[in-house]
Design a protein around this motif. Structure first.
Motif, PDB file in Angstrom:
ATOM      1  N   ALA A 236       6.019   3.864  -6.148  1.00  0.00           N
ATOM      2  CA  ALA A 236       4.766   3.380  -5.578  1.00  0.00           C
ATOM      3  C   ALA A 236       3.897   2.694  -6.626  1.00  0.00           C
ATOM      4  CB  ALA A 236       4.007   4.534  -4.919  1.00  0.00           C
ATOM      5  N   ASP A 237       3.862   3.231  -7.848  1.00  0.00           N
ATOM      6  CA  ASP A 237       3.044   2.629  -8.905  1.00  0.00           C
ATOM      7  C   ASP A 237       3.556   1.239  -9.265  1.00  0.00           C
ATOM      8  OD1 ASP A 237       1.504   4.900  -8.934  1.00  0.00           O
ATOM      9  OD2 ASP A 237       2.577   5.818 -10.633  1.00  0.00           O
ATOM     10  N   MET A 331      -9.878  -3.741  -0.841  1.00  0.00           N
ATOM     11  CA  MET A 331      -8.554  -4.355  -0.673  1.00  0.00           C
ATOM     12  C   MET A 331      -7.502  -3.615  -1.482  1.00  0.00           C
ATOM     13  SD  MET A 331      -9.503  -8.398  -0.919  1.00  0.00           S
ATOM     14  CE  MET A 331     -10.747  -9.151   0.141  1.00  0.00           C
ATOM     15  N   ARG A 332      -7.817  -3.313  -2.730  1.00  0.00           N
ATOM     16  CA  ARG A 332      -6.859  -2.610  -3.577  1.00  0.00           C
ATOM     17  C   ARG A 332      -6.534  -1.231  -3.010  1.00  0.00           C
ATOM     18  NH1 ARG A 332      -9.838  -4.495  -9.118  1.00  0.00           N
ATOM     19  NH2 ARG A 332      -8.508  -6.290  -9.600  1.00  0.00           N
ATOM     20  N   ALA A 333      -7.562  -0.539  -2.523  1.00  0.00           N
ATOM     21  CA  ALA A 333      -7.328   0.789  -1.954  1.00  0.00           C
ATOM     22  C   ALA A 333      -6.428   0.699  -0.727  1.00  0.00           C
ATOM     23  CB  ALA A 333      -8.664   1.447  -1.606  1.00  0.00           C
ATOM     24  N   GLN A 334      -6.663  -0.292   0.129  1.00  0.00           N
ATOM     25  CA  GLN A 334      -5.843  -0.447   1.331  1.00  0.00           C
ATOM     26  C   GLN A 334      -4.396  -0.763   0.970  1.00  0.00           C
ATOM     27  OE1 GLN A 334      -7.626  -3.381   3.849  1.00  0.00           O
ATOM     28  NE2 GLN A 334      -9.380  -2.107   4.393  1.00  0.00           N
ATOM     29  N   VAL A 335      -4.196  -1.650   0.008  1.00  0.00           N
ATOM     30  CA  VAL A 335      -2.831  -2.019  -0.387  1.00  0.00           C
ATOM     31  C   VAL A 335      -2.107  -0.811  -0.977  1.00  0.00           C
ATOM     32  CG1 VAL A 335      -1.488  -3.413  -1.999  1.00  0.00           C
ATOM     33  CG2 VAL A 335      -3.337  -4.467  -0.699  1.00  0.00           C
ATOM     34  N   ALA A 337      -2.741   2.366  -0.489  1.00  0.00           N
ATOM     35  CA  ALA A 337      -2.491   3.368   0.549  1.00  0.00           C
ATOM     36  C   ALA A 337      -1.331   2.958   1.438  1.00  0.00           C
ATOM     37  CB  ALA A 337      -3.760   3.568   1.387  1.00  0.00           C
ATOM     38  N   ARG A 338      -1.269   1.680   1.777  1.00  0.00           N
ATOM     39  CA  ARG A 338      -0.177   1.200   2.624  1.00  0.00           C
ATOM     40  C   ARG A 338       1.164   1.318   1.906  1.00  0.00           C
ATOM     41  NH1 ARG A 338       1.956   1.298   7.358  1.00  0.00           N
ATOM     42  NH2 ARG A 338       3.065  -0.612   7.963  1.00  0.00           N
ATOM     43  N   LEU A 342       4.312   3.547   3.217  1.00  0.00           N
ATOM     44  CA  LEU A 342       5.633   2.987   3.486  1.00  0.00           C
ATOM     45  C   LEU A 342       6.712   3.648   2.643  1.00  0.00           C
ATOM     46  CD1 LEU A 342       4.742  -0.815   3.796  1.00  0.00           C
ATOM     47  CD2 LEU A 342       5.348   0.768   5.633  1.00  0.00           C
ATOM     48  N   VAL A 343       6.396   3.955   1.384  1.00  0.00           N
ATOM     49  CA  VAL A 343       7.382   4.628   0.537  1.00  0.00           C
ATOM     50  C   VAL A 343       7.714   6.003   1.100  1.00  0.00           C
ATOM     51  CG1 VAL A 343       7.739   5.651  -1.735  1.00  0.00           C
ATOM     52  CG2 VAL A 343       6.805   3.345  -1.549  1.00  0.00           C
TER      53      VAL A 343
END
Length: 380
Positions: A236-237, A331-335, A337-338, A342-343
């Motif tokens: 994820a990172d 925006m960064r938080a949403q990306v 989190a998404r 998904l992972v």
């Protein structure tokens, strides 16, 4: 059905030998790459976003230019009420040219803001393509999923028909019951209805994809092929870092923050007076001939309403800068989190797939074969 369950159903279908055989016989005429190419070329959303970027680029060249000069034509010091030019100071005609020149680097800052607006519009166009590509992939996958589910459902229908035929045969020879025949007929009818419903869903998915590609909704999409997905993905990172570098939405947010800071700099300089330079030419007739006169003018505006205009502009752009930074953080938080969602969904789907492949499916196939063999000999 959730996306993970849909992925699971497709992969389970691929484990069936019969489905694999049918895949071999198919002649795919549409790939995901084909869909991407059509979407890039024909998507109306992408075309509109590109037009917006072109419009922003067209405005860029004029942003750093000073205002247009003003040319004035007139007659000065005429006598009243006859409007005669016999007065000593009369000038006819009088021509005046004035040019306002912004100071304190305002033109350079305006040009930078225009270039940033163009970059924002280009990021919006890239994000529109990103979103259209994602939607096209989802619609394409829906068709692929429907095709594979239909394979499994048709195979299941064949099994049910075998049970129905066996039940009817055994009832005809007196070794079966009428209830078995009736129940088998009900199950066959129910599965046929499910197959018909899935065909309708497949038609709807094809219509949505055609609409996204700006094609007639009835355009035939006979078969689709889906390339194998990677067996592993970065963590994820790592995916969040990749999104930070490549996601147009985040790039737009960063440029918007930079533009807000540029506007703050410009707002602090708005209180500086702008210069006005002008020249004037006039002539008049006299007994000695035509007398010609010229004038040179230099002026500047006086910010007498600075407390309610220029200083308020500083407050406005400071608030806009805070808003841009907050939007970028959101925006960064949403990306992120998404990506995490998904992972986790992918890991769960892989676990289920492995469980079904190694345990559930082999046991289910063995149970079905055993039940069918036992029913044929009248044991169940």
């Amino acid at each position: 059905m959730s996306r993970s369950v849909a992925i699971l159903s497709v992969l389970l279908a691929l484990t069936s030998g019969r489905a694999a055989a049918q895949d071999t016989l198919r002649q795919p005429d549409l790939t995901l790459r084909d869909v991407y190419e059509l979407a890039r070329e024909r998507s109306l959303n992408v075309q509109a976003a590109r037009a917006g970027a072109a419009a922003a680029a067209a405005r860029e060249s004029s942003a750093a230019l000073p205002p247009d000069p003003q040319l004035q034509l007139g007659a000065m010091n005429l006598s009243l009420p006859s409007l005669s030019s016999d007065m000593p100071g009369a000038m006819l005609p009088s021509i005046q040219l004035m040019q306002m020149i912004p100071t304190a680097g305002k033109l350079g800052l305006s040009g930078r803001i225009a270039r940033q607006s163009t970059a924002i519009a280009e990021s919006v166009a890239d994000e529109a393509w990103w979103e259209v590509r994602a939607r096209a992939a989802m619609q394409f996958y829906d068709i692929y999923q429907a095709d594979r589910q239909l394979m499994v459902m048709e195979e299941t229908l064949d099994w049910l028909r075998q049970f129905a035929d066996i039940a009817a045969t055994m009832y005809s020879v007196g070794s079966g019951t009428q209830s078995d025949v009736l129940r088998a007929g009900v199950e066959v009818a129910r599965m046929e209805a499910d197959v018909a419903r899935m065909h309708a869903m497949r038609i709807s998915a094809a219509a949505r994809l055609n609409a996204l590609l700006d094609r007639p909704t009835g355009t035939a999409i006979e078969t689709v092929t889906f390339t194998a997905v990677p067996g592993t993905l970065p963590g994820a990172d790592a995916l969040a870092g990749f999104a930070e570098e490549s996601r147009p939405m985040l790039e737009r947010g960063r440029i918007t923050v930079e533009q807000a800071r540029t506007r703050e700099t410009l707002a602090r300089r708005e209180i500086w007076p702008d210069l006005s330079v002008g020249v004037q030419y006039g002539q008049r007739g006299s007994d000695m001939g035509t007398e010609r006169m010229g004038s040179l003018m230099l002026g500047f505006n006086v910010p007498v309403f600075a407390g309610r205009r220029q200083l308020r502009m500083r407050t406005e752009v400071a608030a806009m800068s805070q808003m841009a930074e907050a939007d970028l953080s959101e925006m960064r938080a949403q990306v992120e989190a998404r990506i995490a969602e998904l992972v986790a969904e992918l890991d769960r789907a892989r676990t289920l797939i492995e469980l079904y492949r190694s345990e559930v499916l082999p046991q289910a196939e063995a149970n079905v074969s055993s039940a069918l063999a036992s029913y044929r000999v009248g044991r169940v």
